[in-house]
Scaffold this active site. Structure first.
Site, short mmCIF file in Angstrom:
data_model
loop_
_atom_site.label_atom_id
_atom_site.label_comp_id
_atom_site.label_asym_id
_atom_site.label_seq_id
_atom_site.Cartn_x
_atom_site.Cartn_y
_atom_site.Cartn_z
N ASP A 136 0.84 -1.21 0.00
CA ASP A 136 0.00 0.00 0.00
C ASP A 136 0.87 1.25 0.00
O ASP A 136 1.78 1.39 0.83
CB ASP A 136 -0.89 0.03 1.25
CG ASP A 136 -2.16 -0.77 1.07
OD1 ASP A 136 -2.09 -1.89 0.52
OD2 ASP A 136 -3.23 -0.29 1.51
N ASP A 190 -9.62 1.96 -8.10
CA ASP A 190 -9.63 0.64 -7.50
C ASP A 190 -9.51 0.77 -5.97
O ASP A 190 -8.77 1.62 -5.47
CB ASP A 190 -8.43 -0.14 -8.07
CG ASP A 190 -8.39 -1.57 -7.58
OD1 ASP A 190 -9.36 -2.31 -7.83
OD2 ASP A 190 -7.39 -1.96 -6.95
N HIS A 233 -10.11 1.67 0.75
CA HIS A 233 -8.94 1.19 1.50
C HIS A 233 -7.79 2.19 1.51
O HIS A 233 -6.68 1.84 1.94
CB HIS A 233 -8.43 -0.12 0.89
CG HIS A 233 -9.37 -1.27 1.10
ND1 HIS A 233 -9.60 -1.83 2.32
CD2 HIS A 233 -10.15 -1.96 0.22
CE1 HIS A 233 -10.47 -2.82 2.21
NE2 HIS A 233 -10.83 -2.91 0.95
N GLU A 249 -14.48 2.21 -6.72
CA GLU A 249 -14.91 0.89 -6.26
C GLU A 249 -15.02 0.92 -4.74
O GLU A 249 -14.01 1.05 -4.05
CB GLU A 249 -13.91 -0.18 -6.68
CG GLU A 249 -14.30 -1.56 -6.16
CD GLU A 249 -13.13 -2.55 -6.07
OE1 GLU A 249 -13.38 -3.75 -6.08
OE2 GLU A 249 -11.96 -2.11 -5.97
#
Ligand code: CA
Length: 578
Positions: free
Chosen positions: A229, A260, A264, A301
């Site tokens: 990440d 995408d 997160h 998303e």
């Protein structure tokens, strides 16, 4: 249930006459007492008649974003078309096949008619899927060059299609030079990723490890150790991601992005998704991008509940999110003959998102394909398309869905090459050997077999898309549930003030035929005595009698005939409002 038994008809709406302007004899008798709150027409003094269209509110002018009436096609470049025989789909292959998607000529009906493309990742990546990027400014060499991408944008735009690309900002490839430099302690990149000296006691869903060891230290990678990440809370990373987005829009011509893993982006201790910091970051990213490039779409998303996904849109973090709950409910409705559960979800969706605030779909590249989910039943697949393309959300079709392409996980098997013909070994996809074996059922699930067959799934998709593009009621209109006489029948009204038109959608979601179906609406926006025009039908009869509009603008029990198993009926009602 063979396809030749289905009567498929697409009628051109060319002779609709406003009912309010027509003469009195066609006016049906009033159903009962007049609603005192409803103004009655002075020209038609019958106290119990339908509301006069002239008394209805004036249409509101449209000022929507470019995507509000588009139909999107999610395209996996590796599996769409190969131009050079290496077995791998590429951008030149897409260009060569653009006429299949949209030939730019509204008068033809042998193209799919989609009006925007979402390309799954096309930036350089070591993986087949591309969700682990090694160079954010360069097209994956398997797919071509940046020049090829620009050529694709130009060719698509010439046919009325815009192109949106996947932008993977949550993580990079472990092979990205940024990560290599970060791991080596390069002061410029040391804090571009998340590092810890001790492994934090945090794990992902089902105990999946999210902190991974490298040279005695630990880095965070939510999805996989090969996808570390990025620390997007780092201002330098944010500036770089801003610049990359601008590059794709300004230099390469992308019309926006599908982000995408948007939920997160920024973690907070053990909270790994939907953190306040993630919302704030996306709000900033979107506002900076659109200040520089007005109209750049920021679609995200957010694979989460409607209540969570819709917050991103309501709070300005994203223009659109995919609604996963609606997607699975559309498929369940067709599988289990259950319109009631779908109506509940549609109501939740419509009250959760702002207008034009969500993307509707059936499945995407992370899910088993529609045709297999629906038991390889072509009538059910056709009906799922009807629900999707008559629903208010901005629709996304996953490539191959229009052919009934099969596929169940693992992921490679839901992303197989598109068969253009049934001819081995390349199936029209390549002159060489396809990078991945085609899916089963290729003898029917291919373009050549279906393209000239009016009863094919492909033809049904083409008809639905053409209708949606031609009728603003289907793209932008309000959705009003109708009451059907049978518990297995789905019935809705889509209305649009700007065209004075309504479209009624009636679908028998069950495996059994139903006779004498009627649909009703207690109170509604209808007026006058509209003439029905059947737009599209897989039902037994095209003979629909004019409906009776009630004094409160609803529908008296309106007979729409018999509906075979999984049969659909789309009917336009022109209200004749001035
Ligand atoms: Ca190739």
């Amino acid at each position: 249930m063979t396809s030749h038994r289905w009567l498929t008809a697409l009628l051109v709406v060319s002779l609709l006459v406003g009912a309010c302007a027509s003469s009195a004899p066609t006016e049906p008798p009033g159903p009962g007492t007049a609603d005192p709150t409803t103004p009655t027409s002075t020209a038609e003094p019958t106290p119990a008649g339908p509301p006069a269209c002239a008394d209805r509110p004036a249409p509101t002018p449209a000022g929507e974003a470019w995507w509000h009436d588009r139909v999107f096609y999610e395209l996996f470049v590796r599996s769409f078309a190969d131009s050079d025989g290496d077995g791998i789909g590429d951008l030149r292959g897409v260009i060569e096949r653009l006429d299949y998607l949209n030939d730019g000529d509204p008068s033809t009906a042998d193209d799919l008619g989609v009006t925007a493309l979402w390309l799954m990742p096309v930036a350089a990546s070591p993986s087949y899927h591309g969700y682990d990027v090694t160079d954010y400014r360069t097209i994956e060499p398997d797919y071509g060059t940046n020049q090829d991408f620009k050529a694709l944008v130009a060719a698509a735009r010439a046919r009325g299609m815009e192109i949106v690309v996947d932008l993977v900002m949550n993580h990079s490839s472990i092979e990205h030079p940024w990560f290599t430099a970060s791991a080596m302690g390069d002061p410029t990149y040391a804090d571009w990723y998340l590092w810890a000296d001790e492994r934090p006691a945090v794990s992902g869903p089902a105990g999946r490890p999210v902190w991974h060891e490298r040279d005695g230290r630990f880095y965070y990678g939510y999805f996989w150790e090969g996808m570390p990440d990025l620390d997007v809370s780092n201002a330098a990373v944010t500036a770089e991601l801003d610049a990359i987005a601008r590059f794709w829009v300004d230099e390469l011509g992308a019309a926006g992005f599908r982000l995408d893993a948007a939920r997160h982006l920024i973690e907070d201790g053990s909270k790994l998704e939907n953190t306040p910091a993630t919302f704030e970051w996306l709000q900033g990213f979107r506002s900076r991008l659109q200040a520089a490039d007005p109209g750049a779409l920021v679609l995200g998303e957010v694979w989460d509940a409607t209540s969570v996904a819709s917050r991103y849109v309501r709070e300005g973090a994203l223009d659109l999110t995919f609604d996963f709950g609606l997607a699975s409910q559309m498929l369940s409705a067709v599988r289990f003959g259950d319109p009631a559960s779908l109506a509940i979800v549609q109501e939740e969706v419509s009250t959760s998102y702002p207008a034009d605030g969500y993307a509707a779909f059936l499945t995407n590249h992370d899910q088993d394909r529609v045709f297999d989910v629906l038991g390889q039943d072509i009538a059910a697949a056709r009906q799922a398309a009807t629900l999707l393309l008559s629903n208010p959300g901005i629709p996304f079709i996953y490539y191959g869905e229009e052919l009934g392409l099969r596929g169940r996980k693992p992921d490679e098997r839901i992303r197989t090459p598109l068969p253009w013909t049934a001819q081995e070994p390349g199936f029209g996809f390549t002159t060489g050997k396809p990078w991945q074996a085609v899916a089963g059922g290729v003898e029917t699930a291919n373009v050549a077999t279906q393209t000239d067959d009016p009863a094919s799934l492909l033809s049904w998709y083409r008809s639905l898309i053409a209708l949606r593009t031609a009728h603003p009621a289907l793209s932008g209109g309000q959705l009003i549930p109708l009451q059907a006489s049978d518990p297995g029948v789905y019935a809705v009204l889509r209305t649009d003030d700007s065209t004075n038109e309504a479209v009624v959608v009636v679908s028998n979601l069950t495996d059994e035929p139903v006779a004498d179906v009627t649909v009703s609406l207690a109170d509604g926006p209808l007026c006058g005595s509209p003439d029905p025009t059947v737009l599209l039908s897989s039902a037994a009869s095209l003979d629909v009698t004019p409906p009776l509009v009630t004094a409160s603008g609803g529908l008296e029990a309106w007979p729409v005939g018999a509906l075979g198993a999984h049969a659909d009926l789309l009917i336009a009602l022109r209200s004749g409002r001035p």
